[in-house]
Design a protein around this motif. Structure first.
Motif, PDB file in Angstrom:
ATOM      1  N   SER A 112      -6.381  11.967  -1.255  1.00 56.78           N
ATOM      2  CA  SER A 112      -6.316  11.774   0.143  1.00 56.78           C
ATOM      3  C   SER A 112      -7.902  11.564   0.849  1.00 56.78           C
ATOM      4  O   SER A 112      -7.883  11.303   1.771  1.00 56.78           O
ATOM      5  CB  SER A 112      -6.054  13.161   0.851  1.00 56.78           C
ATOM      6  OG  SER A 112      -6.581  14.266   0.369  1.00 56.78           O
ATOM      7  N   ALA A 113      -8.769  11.491  -0.208  1.00 55.59           N
ATOM      8  CA  ALA A 113     -10.016  11.110   0.426  1.00 55.59           C
ATOM      9  C   ALA A 113     -10.548   9.728   0.581  1.00 55.59           C
ATOM     10  O   ALA A 113     -11.296   9.323   1.245  1.00 55.59           O
ATOM     11  CB  ALA A 113     -11.211  11.762  -0.531  1.00 55.59           C
ATOM     12  N   ILE A 150      -5.695   4.532   1.591  1.00 48.61           N
ATOM     13  CA  ILE A 150      -4.645   4.279   0.531  1.00 48.61           C
ATOM     14  C   ILE A 150      -4.459   2.899   0.305  1.00 48.61           C
ATOM     15  O   ILE A 150      -4.335   2.710  -0.943  1.00 48.61           O
ATOM     16  CB  ILE A 150      -3.322   4.566   1.380  1.00 48.61           C
ATOM     17  CG1 ILE A 150      -3.292   6.249   1.771  1.00 48.61           C
ATOM     18  CG2 ILE A 150      -2.055   4.407   0.232  1.00 48.61           C
ATOM     19  CD1 ILE A 150      -3.175   7.124   0.682  1.00 48.61           C
ATOM     20  N   TYR A 151      -4.980   1.956   1.073  1.00 45.28           N
ATOM     21  CA  TYR A 151      -4.752   0.434   0.661  1.00 45.28           C
ATOM     22  C   TYR A 151      -5.631   0.249  -0.438  1.00 45.28           C
ATOM     23  O   TYR A 151      -5.326  -0.771  -1.282  1.00 45.28           O
ATOM     24  CB  TYR A 151      -4.982  -0.590   1.990  1.00 45.28           C
ATOM     25  CG  TYR A 151      -6.281  -0.324   2.254  1.00 45.28           C
ATOM     26  CD1 TYR A 151      -6.826   0.474   3.435  1.00 45.28           C
ATOM     27  CD2 TYR A 151      -7.333  -1.303   2.113  1.00 45.28           C
ATOM     28  CE1 TYR A 151      -7.993   0.412   3.909  1.00 45.28           C
ATOM     29  CE2 TYR A 151      -8.650  -1.359   2.526  1.00 45.28           C
ATOM     30  CZ  TYR A 151      -8.968  -0.364   3.394  1.00 45.28           C
ATOM     31  OH  TYR A 151     -10.323  -0.500   3.947  1.00 45.28           O
ATOM     32  N   PHE A 211       6.562   5.545  -3.019  1.00 50.49           N
ATOM     33  CA  PHE A 211       5.581   6.578  -2.827  1.00 50.49           C
ATOM     34  C   PHE A 211       5.432   6.898  -1.481  1.00 50.49           C
ATOM     35  O   PHE A 211       4.471   7.665  -1.126  1.00 50.49           O
ATOM     36  CB  PHE A 211       4.130   5.737  -3.391  1.00 50.49           C
ATOM     37  CG  PHE A 211       4.255   5.738  -4.956  1.00 50.49           C
ATOM     38  CD1 PHE A 211       4.246   6.518  -5.806  1.00 50.49           C
ATOM     39  CD2 PHE A 211       4.632   4.193  -5.284  1.00 50.49           C
ATOM     40  CE1 PHE A 211       4.356   6.328  -7.367  1.00 50.49           C
ATOM     41  CE2 PHE A 211       4.726   3.953  -6.870  1.00 50.49           C
ATOM     42  CZ  PHE A 211       4.601   4.885  -7.619  1.00 50.49           C
ATOM     43  N   ILE A 265       4.691   5.271   1.336  1.00 45.36           N
ATOM     44  CA  ILE A 265       3.612   4.545   1.879  1.00 45.36           C
ATOM     45  C   ILE A 265       3.966   3.462   2.902  1.00 45.36           C
ATOM     46  O   ILE A 265       4.941   2.662   2.496  1.00 45.36           O
ATOM     47  CB  ILE A 265       2.577   3.960   0.813  1.00 45.36           C
ATOM     48  CG1 ILE A 265       2.393   4.901  -0.109  1.00 45.36           C
ATOM     49  CG2 ILE A 265       1.537   3.406   1.495  1.00 45.36           C
ATOM     50  CD1 ILE A 265       1.466   4.341  -1.135  1.00 45.36           C
TER      51      ILE A 265
END
Lengths: 122, 292, 256
Positions: A7-8, A11-12, A44, A46
C-alpha cells in the motif's frame, strides 16, 4: 502474472513494475500477449484507469506495444532492454548501499571483495 | 460531460444534524468511494441525491438542472440501498420487467450472466430472499439499468467472501464495458481502496476529504525514526496521527512536505487509505470528546 | 416525462387487483351461499336470482376505489427507486383511477340496468336514480346522466381517499395510528356538538340547511335538480386535486 501489491507505493507504478519483472524473469515472453487491462483490473480489483496508467508506463519504455484490436504484446528485445537497464542501475541501487552498510559494520574493502567472491563461488 | 452536483446541502432529523453544508461534484466515468463510519450521513446524502428525501437547504443538480421532481434526470441515476423498495410479493422476474419499463432499457444478457454466476432463482418472490441474495439481486438491477450514475450504498452487505469477490470483478467488467459513474458508499475501505478513483470522506455530516485517490496517497507520509528527530522534522506539518514504540516514533502527516532537510535517522514512506481514514475520522471524534 | 410508462405500470397492477376483487366478490356472494346450502342440505332455498338482486357491486367498487387510493405509499416506494418523479406518479395515478372508474362504473350500470332492474323492477337502484330519476324525461338522457353522476361520485370518493392517503404518508407509522384512532373520536364529538347546537339554536344553522338543500337540488317543487350536486362534486374534486398534487410533492421515503 503474480501480482502482490503493497500500500505504500502508487498502484500504477506497481503495475508497471510487475509487468517489467514478469518480462525480465521470462514469465511473459517476447511477442506474447499479456493480460488485458480489464482482466488485470477484474483479477486484482484495481481501477482500470490505474492499470492502464501502469501499462502505459511499460508502453513508453517500449516493453509492450498495443496491437489495434488485439491487445498488448511484449515487444521484441524487451527482456534484453530491461536487463540492460537493471545493469545500469545496479551500481546505484545495490553497490552504493552495499558499501555503505559494509562501512557501518567495519568491513574492509578487501573483506567485502572476499565476501563477494564467496557469493560467486557458491 | 455529465456532472452530478451537490450544493450546500444540509439535513437534520429533529435536533439531530445529519449533514452540514455539503458541496460535492461527481464527474463522468469515475468511481467514487464515499467513506464514512456508521451514522456519518452517507445514506442520507445518497437519499437526497436521488430525491428520495428532501434536504433542509441546498439542492442537487445534474448537468445544472435541479433533479427535484425531474424524471429525465432521476432516470439517469439508480440507488441500490439497504432499504427495500420492492414489494415482497413480487417475483424477481416481474421486478426486472417493471424496472425495464421504468428505465426504458435493461441489459438482459449481462443480467442473465450475473443471475447464473450468483446462482439466483428469479422465479422466487422478492420477500423470500436471504439478506445476501437480497443485496445481490439489487446489485444486479443496479448494474443492468441504463443509467449514468450508479449509487451503491453498502453494496456488499451480507455477501460472503466469494460473492464479494465476484461482485467486485463484475463491477469492474461492467465499468470497462460501459464506463459510467459509480458512487460506492462503504465502511469496508480496504476492499474498494484500489477500485475507486476518487475518495470522499464524510464524518459527522461534514466532508473531511474529497480528492482523487492518487493525489490523496501522494500526500500521505509516515515519518519514522527517533522520537526527537521525528518531532523536529514534522514540526508545523499537518500531523494527523502517530504511533510510538519505545523511543521510535511514527508521525503520520497528511499534506505536502516542504523542502525541509530530512535527517539521516528518519525514514519517509506513504501510508494507505484505510489508515488515513481512521486518523481523519478519529481525530474529529477526539476533539469532540475533549469538548464534552 | 415517463407518464405513459408509469400509467401502464400502475394500470396493470391495479386492474389485476380489481379483477381479483370481482372474483372474490363473486365467490363470497354466490359460491359461498351455494356451498353452505349444499352442506346444510337446504339447496332448495338457494336462490341465484335472489342473490343477484342483492349484490351490491357498486358499493363494492366504491370501497375498492377508496381503499386503493389511500394505499399509495407502496407504489411511491417502487417509483422513487426507479427514478420516477412525484409529479409523474401523480399524473399517472390520476389517469389510472380515471380509467378504472370508467370500467367500474360501466360494469355497475350494466349490472343495474341489465340485471337488477329486470329482476326487481325497482327504479331506485342507486343514488342518482333515487334522487334525480324524475328530472329527465328522456330515458336515454337519464341513463347518460346516471353514468356521469355515478362516475363523479366515484371520482369524488377516490380523490377523498387519495387526499387522506397522501396526507397520512407524510407521517410516521406511529403518528398514522394516532390519527386513525383520533379522527373518529374527534369526528363523533364534533357531530354530537353540532347536533346539539342545531337543536338548541336551529335558526343559526338555517344557512347550513339552506345550503344543503341547494346542493341536493331542492327548488320548491317535487323534482330535485342534479346539476347543483354535480357542480358541487366537480368543485370539491378540483380542490382535492390541487391538495393531492401538493401532498404528492411532499412525499418522502420514510426512515426504515
Amino acid at each position: 502474472m503474480q501480482f502482490e501489491f503493497n500500500s505504500a507505493e502508487p498502484i500504477y507504478r506497481q503495475v508497471a513494475e510487475q509487468i517489467e519483472d514478469a518480462i525480465a524473469s521470462g514469465g511473459f515472453e517476447e511477442g506474447q500477449q499479456i493480460p488485458s487491462t480489464t482482466e488485470v483490473s477484474k483479477e486484482f480489483h484495481i481501477n482500470p484507469a490505474t492499470v492502464l496508467k501502469g501499462m502505459n508506463i511499460a508502453v513508453s519504455k517500449q516493453l509492450i506495444e498495443k496491437r489495434r484490436g488485439l491487445g498488448m504484446f511484449v515487444t521484441s528485445g524487451a527482456q534484453g532492454r530491461i536487463l540492460a537497464a537493471k545493469r545500469d542501475s545496479f551500481y546505484e541501487e545495490f553497490v552504493v548501499n552495499l558499501v555503505k552498510e559494509a562501512r557501518n559494520l567495519n568491513i574492509s574493502e578487501d573483506d567485502l571483495l572476499a565476501l563477494v567472491k564467496r557469493g560467486y563461488d557458491q | 460531460m455529465s456532472v452530478l452536483e451537490v450544493n450546500h446541502v444540509s439535513k437534520s432529523f429533529g435536533s439531530n444534524t445529519i449533514l452540514q453544508d455539503i458541496n460535492l461534484a461527481f464527474e463522468e466515468n469515475k468511481i467514487y468511494g464515499l467513506l464514512g463510519r456508521n451514522g456519518a450521513g452517507k445514506s442520507t446524502l445518497l437519499n437526497i441525491m436521488t430525491n428520495r428525501i428532501f434536504p433542509d437547504a441546498g439542492d442537487v443538480k445534474l448537468d445544472s438542472e435541479n433533479i427535484n421532481d425531474n424524471d429525465t434526470k432521476l432516470g439517469l441515476m439508480y440507488l441500490m440501498s439497504e432499504v427495500n423498495l420492492y414489494s415482497n410479493g413480487t417475483t424477481l422476474k416481474q421486478i426486472i420487467s417493471d424496472t425495464e419499463l421504468m428505465y426504458g432499457d435493461f441489459d438482459h444478457s449481462f443480467a442473465a450472466r450475473l443471475i447464473d454466476e450468483f446462482g439466483i432463482d428469479i422465479n422466487q418472490k422478492f420477500g423470500k430472499l436471504s439478506t445476501g441474495y437480497n443485496s445481490i439481486f439489487k446489485l444486479i438491477l443496479a448494474l443492468c439499468v441504463p443509467v449514468k450514475f450508479v449509487l451503491l450504498d453498502e453494496p456488499v452487505l451480507g455477501l460472503d467472501a466469494n460473492h464479494r469477490e465476484l461482485f467486485y470483478s463484475e463491477l469492474i467488467q461492467s465499468y470497462s464495458d460501459n464506463p459510467r459513474t459509480f458512487i460506492i458508499s462503504t465502511h469496508l475501505i480496504e476492499e474498494v481502496a484500489n477500485i475507486i478513483s476518487d475518495v470522499i470522506v464524510l464524518d459527522q455530516g461534514r466532508i473531511m476529504l474529497d480528492q482523487p485517490v492518487e493525489d490523496v496517497l501522494a500526500k500521505t507520509h509516515s515519518v519514522v525514526g527517533p522520537a526527537k528527530d521525528v518531532e523536529r522534522y514534522t514540526k508545523g506539518l499537518n500531523v494527523i496521527g502517530h504511533d510510538t514504540m519505545g523511543t521510535i516514533k511514527a508521525n503520520y502527516v497528511y499534506g505536502d512536505l516542504d523542502d525541509r532537510p530530512l535527517p539521516d535517522t528518519v525514514q519517509l514512506s506513504n501510508f494507505d487509505l484505510q489508515k488515513l481514514f481512521i486518523f481523519l475520522t478519529n481525530k474529529y471524534e477526539g476533539s469532540m470528546h475533549s469538548e464534552n | 416525462m415517463k407518464t405513459n410508462q408509469v400509467t401502464k405500470y400502475l394500470f396493470k397492477k391495479q386492474i389485476v387487483l380489481l379483477g381479483e376483487l370481482y372474483l372474490f366478490a363473486f365467490a363470497i356472494i354466490f359460491l359461498l351461499p351455494l356451498l353452505l346450502s349444499v352442506i346444510s342440505g337446504t339447496l332448495s332455498d338457494y336462490s341465484f336470482v335472489g342473490l343477484l338482486k342483492g349484490a351490491h357491486i357498486a358499493a363494492l367498487f366504491g370501497i375498492f376505489m377508496i381503499a386503493i387510493s389511500t394505499l399509495s405509499y407502496e407504489n411511491f416506494k417502487f417509483l422513487i427507486q426507479n427514478g420516477i418523479s412525484r409529479k409523474t406518479f401523480f399524473e399517472a395515478q390520476l389517469t389510472v383511477y380515471g380509467i378504472l372508474i370508467l370500467i367500474g362504473n360501466t360494469i355497475n350500470l350494466f349490472y343495474d340496468y341489465l340485471i337488477v332492474v329486470p329482476l326487481t323492477h325497482a327504479s331506485t337502484f342507486n343514488t342518482f336514480m333515487s334522487l334525480y330519476a324524475d328530472f329527465f324525461d328522456n330515458p336515454f338522457v337519464s341513463v347518460t346522466f346516471n353514468f356521469i353522476f355515478s362516475a363523479l361520485l366515484l371520482v369524488f370518493g377516490a380523490l377523498a381517499g387519495m387526499t387522506v392517503g397522501s396526507f397520512m404518508t407524510l407521517f410516521s407509522k406511529l403518528t398514522q395510528r394516532i390519527i386513525l384512532i383520533a379522527t373518529p373520536v374527534v369526528g363523533v364529538v364534533t357531530m354530537a356538538y353540532v347536533a346539539n347546537a342545531t337543536n338548541n339554536a336551529h335558526y343559526q344553522m338555517s344557512w347550513v340547511v339552506n345550503f344543503a338543500k341547494f346542493i341536493i337540488g331542492e327548488n320548491g317543487n317535487d323534482v330535485l335538480n342534479p346539476f347543483p350536486m354535480m357542480g358541487f362534486l366537480l368543485v370539491l374534486s378540483a380542490i382535492m386535486i390541487v391538495i393531492i398534487r401538493y401532498l404528492f410533492a411532499k412525499k418522502q421515503l420514510k426512515k426504515a
